[in-house]
Design a protein around this motif. Structure first.
Motif, short mmCIF file in Angstrom:
data_model
loop_
_atom_site.label_atom_id
_atom_site.label_comp_id
_atom_site.label_asym_id
_atom_site.label_seq_id
_atom_site.Cartn_x
_atom_site.Cartn_y
_atom_site.Cartn_z
N ALA A 136 -21.83 65.88 55.87
CA ALA A 136 -20.28 66.51 56.05
C ALA A 136 -19.51 66.03 54.34
O ALA A 136 -18.47 66.71 54.48
CB ALA A 136 -19.16 65.61 56.82
N TRP A 137 -19.75 64.88 53.60
CA TRP A 137 -19.05 64.83 52.65
C TRP A 137 -20.08 64.25 51.07
O TRP A 137 -21.20 63.49 51.76
CB TRP A 137 -17.82 64.16 52.89
N ASP A 181 -10.92 69.86 49.86
CA ASP A 181 -11.64 69.80 51.52
C ASP A 181 -12.25 71.74 51.65
O ASP A 181 -13.74 71.87 52.74
CB ASP A 181 -10.47 70.56 52.10
N CYS A 212 -15.88 68.32 50.32
CA CYS A 212 -16.22 68.38 52.21
C CYS A 212 -17.72 70.00 51.75
O CYS A 212 -18.07 69.78 51.06
CB CYS A 212 -15.56 69.35 52.45
N VAL A 222 -11.91 71.49 57.85
CA VAL A 222 -11.81 70.04 57.61
C VAL A 222 -9.94 69.91 56.86
O VAL A 222 -9.51 68.76 56.69
CB VAL A 222 -12.19 68.68 56.69
N TYR A 226 -15.57 63.53 57.72
CA TYR A 226 -15.36 63.82 56.44
C TYR A 226 -13.80 62.94 56.32
O TYR A 226 -13.81 61.87 55.26
CB TYR A 226 -14.75 64.61 56.40
#
Length: 241
Positions: free
Chosen positions: A4-5, A21, A68, A77, A117
């Motif tokens: 996710a990140w 993002d 992200c 996000v 995130y």
């Protein structure tokens, strides 16, 4: 790091944290969006150029980049968790059939990407509070639905907190750039990540949108990485005065 990140560089107390993002166009192998893969190279899937700029800036001491790890088409996000566009069923006139999820599927997507995130970003900010957050995005030279060119090379966006924006706008203009104040759109409309992690806690932030033809190539990305590193340090110093 997670799917996710991603975090590049070492966050430092009193440093700069670059937050993007929409830095990635990655779609996990177990998710089928049902779209032409060529669309993943377009703005509907990614903010072109910002990932490379953040990673380049993070090579400098005192600057880190939090990005992200998936495309905004998988999970945006920078939208409220239950906003319709957080898992878009259409974008730029293209249907995204793989996002026609039932409630359970929608919640699972949020738990897999959106929540991790924002939880991780909150932790990074708490562990090493920066002097300034740079929220970095990019925008298209013209809207897909119209022919009118966007003249601004860079835009500065904000919601209620314009402390950093008021310092940055004249500094950018002094470099002979066409600077948009709340252009190409207003930060009062699309500012979820900064509303949550900066404005809610009084953390200074600078929202920057760069026109994509400026940074769609390595030379432009290097130029803007150097410019933004200088700008952020100068803004942070002036905020501390």
């Amino acid at each position: 790091m997670s799917e996710a990140w991603q975090l590049h560089g070492a966050p430092r107390f009193g440093g700069i944290l670059v937050v993007s993002d929409h830095a990635s166009n990655r779609v996990p192998a177990d998710i089928d969006l049902g779209i032409d893969p060529a669309l993943l190279e377009q703005h509907m899937a990614i903010d072109i150029g910002v990932g490379a700029i953040g990673r380049t800036m993070a090579q400098r001491p005192g600057i880190a980049a939090f990005q992200c790890g998936v495309s905004r088409l998988v999970c945006d996000v920078n939208r409220e968790p239950h906003a319709p566009a957080v898992i878009p069923i259409a974008s730029d006139g293209h249907a995204i059939p793989g996002n026609a999820l039932d409630h359970a599927g929608h919640e699972a997507r949020l738990e897999r990407f959106h929540m991790p995130y924002h939880d991780a970003l909150a932790q990074v900010l708490d562990d090493a509070p920066p002097a300034l957050i740079l929220s970095l995005h990019s925008f298209t030279p013209r809207l897909a639905t119209g022919d009118e060119a966007r003249p601004w090379q860079v835009g500065v966006l904000y919601n209620e907190d314009d402390r950093a924006a008021r310092i940055a706008i004249p500094l950018l203009a002094a470099e002979a750039l066409i600077v948009g104040d709340q252009q190409p759109y207003s930060g009062k409309l699309l500012n979820y990540t900064m509303n949550r992690h900066a404005e809610a806690d009084g953390r200074p932030y600078l929202g920057i949108e760069i026109r994509q033809d400026q940074i769609g190539h390595a030379a432009g990305q290097a130029e803007w990485a150097e410019r933004l590193a200088r700008l952020c340090n100068e803004v942070a110093l002036k905020l501390g005065e």
